[in-house]
Design an enzyme around this catalytic site. Sequence first.
Site, PDB file in Angstrom:
ATOM      1  CG  PHE A 181      -1.929  -1.131   1.196  1.00  0.00           C
ATOM      2  CD1 PHE A 181      -3.130  -0.997   0.505  1.00  0.00           C
ATOM      3  CD2 PHE A 181      -1.657  -2.337   1.823  1.00  0.00           C
ATOM      4  CE1 PHE A 181      -4.047  -2.044   0.454  1.00  0.00           C
ATOM      5  CE2 PHE A 181      -2.564  -3.392   1.780  1.00  0.00           C
ATOM      6  CZ  PHE A 181      -3.769  -3.248   1.092  1.00  0.00           C
ATOM      7  CG  ASN A 234      -4.853   1.479  -5.388  1.00  0.00           C
ATOM      8  OD1 ASN A 234      -4.606   2.084  -4.343  1.00  0.00           O
ATOM      9  ND2 ASN A 234      -3.910   0.930  -6.128  1.00  0.00           N
ATOM     10  N   GLY A 291      -9.180  18.396  -9.109  1.00  0.00           N
ATOM     11  CA  GLY A 291      -8.020  18.702  -9.935  1.00  0.00           C
ATOM     12  C   GLY A 291      -8.204  18.213 -11.355  1.00  0.00           C
ATOM     13  N   GLY A 300      -3.488  10.194 -12.161  1.00  0.00           N
ATOM     14  CA  GLY A 300      -2.690   9.389 -13.090  1.00  0.00           C
ATOM     15  C   GLY A 300      -1.884   8.390 -12.289  1.00  0.00           C
ATOM     16  CB  CYS A 328      -1.369   2.397  -8.485  1.00  0.00           C
ATOM     17  SG  CYS A 328       0.248   1.683  -8.120  1.00  0.00           S
ATOM     18  NE  ARG A 336       5.056   3.588 -13.804  1.00  0.00           N
ATOM     19  CZ  ARG A 336       5.417   2.547 -13.031  1.00  0.00           C
ATOM     20  NH1 ARG A 336       5.249   1.312 -13.481  1.00  0.00           N
ATOM     21  NH2 ARG A 336       5.943   2.732 -11.840  1.00  0.00           N
TER      22      ARG A 336
HETATM   23  N1  LIG Z   1       4.378   1.983  -7.752  1.00  0.00           N
HETATM   24  C1  LIG Z   1       3.571   2.011  -6.709  1.00  0.00           C
HETATM   25  O1  LIG Z   1       3.346   3.044  -6.091  1.00  0.00           O
HETATM   26  C2  LIG Z   1       2.903   0.739  -6.242  1.00  0.00           C
HETATM   27  C3  LIG Z   1       2.286   0.718  -4.983  1.00  0.00           C
HETATM   28  C4  LIG Z   1       1.666  -0.458  -4.559  1.00  0.00           C
HETATM   29  C5  LIG Z   1       1.645  -1.570  -5.392  1.00  0.00           C
HETATM   30  N2  LIG Z   1       2.224  -1.496  -6.626  1.00  0.00           N
HETATM   31  C6  LIG Z   1       2.197  -2.692  -7.462  1.00  0.00           C
HETATM   32  O2  LIG Z   1       3.462  -3.352  -7.345  1.00  0.00           O
HETATM   33  C7  LIG Z   1       3.830  -3.944  -8.589  1.00  0.00           C
HETATM   34  C8  LIG Z   1       5.174  -3.387  -9.049  1.00  0.00           C
HETATM   35  O3  LIG Z   1       5.017  -2.003  -9.307  1.00  0.00           O
HETATM   36  P1  LIG Z   1       6.266  -1.033  -9.525  1.00  0.00           P
HETATM   37  O4  LIG Z   1       5.712   0.347  -9.679  1.00  0.00           O
HETATM   38  O5  LIG Z   1       7.287  -1.314  -8.485  1.00  0.00           O
HETATM   39  O6  LIG Z   1       6.786  -1.593 -10.945  1.00  0.00           O
HETATM   40  P2  LIG Z   1       8.077  -1.156 -11.783  1.00  0.00           P
HETATM   41  O7  LIG Z   1       7.664  -1.175 -13.196  1.00  0.00           O
HETATM   42  O8  LIG Z   1       8.666   0.100 -11.194  1.00  0.00           O
HETATM   43  O9  LIG Z   1       9.122  -2.320 -11.512  1.00  0.00           O
HETATM   44  C9  LIG Z   1       8.947  -3.645 -11.915  1.00  0.00           C
HETATM   45  C10 LIG Z   1      10.334  -4.304 -12.070  1.00  0.00           C
HETATM   46  O10 LIG Z   1      10.138  -5.711 -12.292  1.00  0.00           O
HETATM   47  C11 LIG Z   1      11.156  -6.152 -13.192  1.00  0.00           C
HETATM   48  N3  LIG Z   1      10.797  -7.467 -13.752  1.00  0.00           N
HETATM   49  C12 LIG Z   1       9.872  -7.770 -14.713  1.00  0.00           C
HETATM   50  N4  LIG Z   1       9.835  -9.104 -14.921  1.00  0.00           N
HETATM   51  C13 LIG Z   1      10.740  -9.662 -14.069  1.00  0.00           C
HETATM   52  C14 LIG Z   1      11.151 -11.007 -13.791  1.00  0.00           C
HETATM   53  N5  LIG Z   1      10.618 -12.039 -14.445  1.00  0.00           N
HETATM   54  N6  LIG Z   1      12.096 -11.204 -12.859  1.00  0.00           N
HETATM   55  C15 LIG Z   1      12.647 -10.176 -12.184  1.00  0.00           C
HETATM   56  N7  LIG Z   1      12.289  -8.877 -12.392  1.00  0.00           N
HETATM   57  C16 LIG Z   1      11.354  -8.634 -13.323  1.00  0.00           C
HETATM   58  C17 LIG Z   1      11.249  -5.017 -14.187  1.00  0.00           C
HETATM   59  O11 LIG Z   1      12.453  -5.056 -14.923  1.00  0.00           O
HETATM   60  C18 LIG Z   1      11.140  -3.791 -13.256  1.00  0.00           C
HETATM   61  O12 LIG Z   1      12.410  -3.373 -12.815  1.00  0.00           O
HETATM   62  C19 LIG Z   1       2.668  -3.672  -9.542  1.00  0.00           C
HETATM   63  O13 LIG Z   1       1.779  -4.746  -9.497  1.00  0.00           O
HETATM   64  C20 LIG Z   1       2.014  -2.436  -8.935  1.00  0.00           C
HETATM   65  O14 LIG Z   1       0.646  -2.337  -9.258  1.00  0.00           O
HETATM   66  C21 LIG Z   1       2.870  -0.382  -7.057  1.00  0.00           C
END
Ligand SMILES: NC(=O)c1ccc[n+]([C@@H]2O[C@H](COP(=O)([O-])OP(=O)(O)OC[C@H]3O[C@@H](n4cnc5c(N)ncnc54)[C@H](O)[C@@H]3O)[C@@H](O)[C@H]2O)c1
Length: 444
Positions: A155, A214, A259, A263, A266, A334
């Site tokens: 989260f 979310n 606003g 975006g 998530c 994004r």
């Molecule tokens: N960004 C946020 O604020 C946030 C918050 C909570 C949950 N999430 C969730 O967490 C997950 C990750 O989000 P993120 O923003 O960290 O993604 P991100 O795109 O920043 O990072 C993902 C990473 O995974 C790597 N990857 C892909 N396939 C792989 C594999 N087979 N083995 C090893 N590494 C691999 C990619 O190269 C990349 O570096 C998503 O499901 C997202 O919805 C994100």
Amino acid sequence: MRVTIWGSGYVGLVTGACLADTGNHVVCVDIDAAKIAGLKQGKIPIYEPGLEALVRSGHESGRLEFTTDIAAGVAHGVFQFICVGTPADENGSADLQHVLGVARSIGEHLGEYRIVVDKSTVPVGTADRVKDEIQRVLDRRGVGAQFDVVSNPEFLKEGAAVGDFMKPDRIVVGTDNPRTAELLRTLYEPFNRSHDRLLLMDVRSAELTKYAANAMLATKITFMNELANVAERVGADIEQVRRGIGSDPRIGYEFIYPGCGYGGSCFPKDVRALAASAAEVGYAPELLSAVEHVNDRQKRVLFEKIERHFGGKLENKVIALWGLAFKPNTNDMREASSRVLMEALWNAGAKVQAYDPVARDETYRIYGERPDLLLCNRAERALEGADALAIVTEWREFRSPDFELIKKTLREPVVFDGRNLYDPEHLRRLGMRYYAIGRGDSLA
Ligand SMILES: NC(=O)c1ccc[n+]([C@@H]2O[C@H](COP(=O)([O-])OP(=O)(O)OC[C@H]3O[C@@H](n4cnc5c(N)ncnc54)[C@H](O)[C@@H]3O)[C@@H](O)[C@H]2O)c1
């Protein structure tokens, strides 16, 4: 404890760094070799306050390592955290190829007992699919290794990710195995000290909890945006309405800021994926579909105000743009509202002079060099020779700008504020034209 983290993005890197900081031995695995090479040299691929220092100290202590070696990753951690991306596929459903790819990698190398923890945001039923995938590979290998799959959604908020991980509101753990639950409780103990924040539940409920959170937040924002659009058409001020409803404790002040749309990586994809999941099981998710639709429309509101102000003649107009990231304190672009605005301005023949404290390189990465985009390294520089100023991200440094300078520098003293940062009366007194979101006569 020994922990392996799959994926070194926002979630993986923060999780790995924070778990290493509390004394665990963490190995982060990523398939992006350039990212891993950079991390080994202390280069952090994202902007996240506090993360760089944490990664550096973890690295120096030897408790935080980075690798592309899949076999080493499976061999290392009792816990195998899956933190890879789950973008939307062409139908809006969560694309699970990366998650299932990690499951296959684990299956290929599994020997000893492992706890596989789904931290990526994934639709209900994914833990079962991860389990089936690992088992399928084990069967093919003829190996009888034991493992468990747990849901532990994340989260954290970008821009405050380290603090959120260190002091979580809640730690959701979905499992029906009491032993696994106890091991996770022990791992999270340092983040769960003042009072018990660990919510133990069944796997499917844990998976749905993340989407529910979310979708609720996206709905709150969207509700206020809809109200803002009504307010400006009936001559009301949405900021006064916001205070009026926020004072009701059943509603509260959080997340009701109107606003130019939400975006990020998530909310848009998670609302879409939840709607797709509902549709797959024969339920028409009308509210979720409306949230998505209203938000897409809201992202165009600033452009429409600009277009109206200039009588539809935007050819060769220069618009100064403050803020590119989808929200402050991150360089993540994004699904950022800035992209919708910039692309609409370009289509109409206008030029953009943009400034963002940290998202400059990311903007170059996305759009490259182009004649209708100038990326500035100071907010004031973006104003020079511009016909108007538009604000899309509420960075702190935009909150109290030098209005006299803005007025003097712009060709026309007009501001389009997508985050309602200023007092309309103040700007009016300074002789500036001010368009905000849902504020009285700002449409006129
Ligand atoms: N960004 C946020 O604020 C946030 C918050 C909570 C949950 N999430 C969730 O967490 C997950 C990750 O989000 P993120 O923003 O960290 O993604 P991100 O795109 O920043 O990072 C993902 C990473 O995974 C790597 N990857 C892909 N396939 C792989 C594999 N087979 N083995 C090893 N590494 C691999 C990619 O190269 C990349 O570096 C998503 O499901 C997202 O919805 C994100």
